[in-house]
Design an enzyme around this catalytic site. Sequence first.
Site, PDB file in Angstrom:
ATOM      1  N   LYS A 180      55.830 -23.932  24.576  1.00  0.00           N
ATOM      2  CA  LYS A 180      54.598 -24.467  23.984  1.00  0.00           C
ATOM      3  C   LYS A 180      54.767 -24.879  22.516  1.00  0.00           C
ATOM      4  O   LYS A 180      53.966 -25.654  21.994  1.00  0.00           O
ATOM      5  CB  LYS A 180      53.462 -23.467  24.115  1.00  0.00           C
ATOM      6  N   SER A 220      57.083 -12.266  21.700  1.00  0.00           N
ATOM      7  CA  SER A 220      56.087 -11.362  21.130  1.00  0.00           C
ATOM      8  C   SER A 220      55.407 -12.008  19.938  1.00  0.00           C
ATOM      9  O   SER A 220      55.841 -13.043  19.433  1.00  0.00           O
ATOM     10  CB  SER A 220      56.754 -10.048  20.705  1.00  0.00           C
ATOM     11  N   GLY A 263      56.826   0.282   7.033  1.00  0.00           N
ATOM     12  CA  GLY A 263      58.176   0.505   6.514  1.00  0.00           C
ATOM     13  C   GLY A 263      59.225   0.457   7.594  1.00  0.00           C
ATOM     14  O   GLY A 263      60.253   1.137   7.501  1.00  0.00           O
ATOM     15  N   VAL A 309      61.706  -2.151  10.231  1.00  0.00           N
ATOM     16  CA  VAL A 309      62.768  -3.112   9.942  1.00  0.00           C
ATOM     17  C   VAL A 309      62.227  -4.340   9.222  1.00  0.00           C
ATOM     18  O   VAL A 309      62.765  -4.763   8.188  1.00  0.00           O
ATOM     19  CB  VAL A 309      63.479  -3.528  11.246  1.00  0.00           C
ATOM     20  N   GLU A 324      63.102  -5.236   5.273  1.00  0.00           N
ATOM     21  CA  GLU A 324      63.849  -6.456   4.947  1.00  0.00           C
ATOM     22  C   GLU A 324      63.091  -7.295   3.925  1.00  0.00           C
ATOM     23  O   GLU A 324      63.687  -7.827   2.977  1.00  0.00           O
ATOM     24  CB  GLU A 324      64.128  -7.262   6.214  1.00  0.00           C
ATOM     25  N   VAL A 339      46.607   3.322   5.826  1.00  0.00           N
ATOM     26  CA  VAL A 339      45.826   2.299   5.129  1.00  0.00           C
ATOM     27  C   VAL A 339      44.402   2.310   5.678  1.00  0.00           C
ATOM     28  O   VAL A 339      44.183   2.263   6.890  1.00  0.00           O
ATOM     29  CB  VAL A 339      46.455   0.905   5.297  1.00  0.00           C
ATOM     30  N   LEU A 358      64.894  -7.207  20.434  1.00  0.00           N
ATOM     31  CA  LEU A 358      65.949  -7.804  19.624  1.00  0.00           C
ATOM     32  C   LEU A 358      66.395  -9.104  20.282  1.00  0.00           C
ATOM     33  O   LEU A 358      66.467  -9.192  21.511  1.00  0.00           O
ATOM     34  CB  LEU A 358      67.145  -6.849  19.510  1.00  0.00           C
ATOM     35  N   HIS A 363      94.329  -3.588   5.860  1.00  0.00           N
ATOM     36  CA  HIS A 363      94.043  -3.170   4.490  1.00  0.00           C
ATOM     37  C   HIS A 363      94.323  -4.343   3.551  1.00  0.00           C
ATOM     38  O   HIS A 363      95.294  -5.063   3.726  1.00  0.00           O
ATOM     39  CB  HIS A 363      94.946  -1.988   4.097  1.00  0.00           C
TER      40      HIS A 363
END
Length: 576
Positions: free
Chosen positions: A146, A256, A292, A294, A298, A348, A428, A553
């Site tokens: 859509k 979502s 608080g 993810v 960010e 809140v 995810l 290394h």
Amino acid sequence: MGCIEVMPKLGLTMTEGQIESWHKSEGEEVKKGEVLFDVTTDKLTNEVEARESGILRKILVKEGETAKCLEAVAIIAGADEDISDLLKESGAEDSEQKKEKQNPEKQENQQKNLSKKVVVIGGGPGGYIAAIRSAQLGHKVILVEKEELGGTCLNVGCIPTKVLLHSAEVFTEIKNSSDIGIDVGDVSINWGNVQKRKGKITKKLVSGVKGLLSANKVKVIKGIAGFKSKSSIEVVKKDSGVEKVDFDDIIISTGSLPFIPPIPGVDLDGVVDSTGALNFESIPDSIAIIGGGVIGIEFATLFSELGSKVTVVEMLPFILPPIDRQISDLVSNKLAGQGVAINTGCRVTEIKRSGNNLKVNFSKENENSSVEAEKVLVAIGRRPNIKDLDVDKIGVKVEKGHICVDDKMKTNVDNIYAIGDCTGKNMLAHVASEQGVIAAENISGKNVFIDYKTIPACVYTKPEIASVGITEEQAREKNIDYKVGIFPMAANGKSMISGETEGIIKIISHKKTEEILGVHILALRATDLITEGALALRLEATVDEIITTVHAHPTIGEAFKEAALAVQKRALNMVN
């Protein structure tokens, strides 16, 4: 004299490219150095310039089709020049034959008459991958979207957020460059150009998705889909009209939406969700972030690095609830050290206007507090987006707002599958993509599942966070006899060189077998390092197998081996 234009080799690993679009049509004049076509490779779009001047006499590879590197894609010659020899030299063969030869899986399915009509609803990272895999398997595929292809991830989620975070990171590094012996003058952010870059990168990736779908002959319909029966949907098309689409199987991938809580004042001007926070016209002087998790952390990282005064209000007693507590505590301390005010265990109660600012009222243990800010970001999670689908009409089981599926991504209705955020399993983008492959392959008669224990999670703070497997808290809850190895990044040479010495690599293993159960990283490039951890869990690797794998290394990655050594209390570059 005429010339053959070829698919360029744009990188060492590139073997083929797809024509995204032609800037000229057959018969048009072309000048040397003028952009002739766009080529898509690995989801990136590049402009290709004409090597010679002349008339575009013949297009050999059409838009959406693929050609190998250095293979002929067009012929440029004079208007009256004979191009028969150039056509012969190009060796162009029918593009359909080429594609069929390159896709034995598709041929096999068609020979067995297993081809189906598959519809995918939603063109995000789960949906477009499901559509492509279905097409690879020989099915006739229609994708309904859509809005923009790429979904939340490409347009208003993962990609644009990381573009802004990268700009903020570079800005901070330049400001602090005197620490590494580089002196520069005053440094400032050109927010307009940062936003333009964000738009350009998003556009390129969305264009790449469009090209990939076209190359795989996936038909895209722009509109809103709703179920009419167990074998048909109705699409209210974006341009106009309604189209009925029948199917054999369907994959729901509608993603979502941000969850907006019923807080008084949440609809005030200046109160935004994550999409709104990506599109501020200017950097706010101050911002209060409700949540608080993810997303909230960010954005706290982003705006604090850009110079905003940031306040975080979180209901739980800690930030980043899915993350190993030791890691989240380190991040909380780091942000506090940068001036971010973090209020945990707070609820809140109201948002209201206060002059030119917004005032967020919150309470903690019956004590009332408040914070004023220019902007308020509500980032307390996301909810499945299935409102317009009318799945109840066809009996698809829904619980707590999400579609129920089994390990094969199938709903309780045999020919209906669902993937991604709308299933509520693991919100995810990379999970949605993998679920898309699983659904497509099971529709084709395969018997495949997804292994959720090996899925990594990433948070783009500074330094980055990445984790896979169980946390210490989960190990204790499950009564697992475990042990831990921790290596500090301050003892890693490459971290010291890069000026990113904060953080740790933490490995959790079974106490007796030493099988790796969880990996948790707070470090520079943690989101890249976590792949080793995911592979270790996938292969049920032991600590010894990590230790006996030679790590290069100087690298950040060698700290992974040191963390494994620390499990056995024999790390070599720190005191055990």
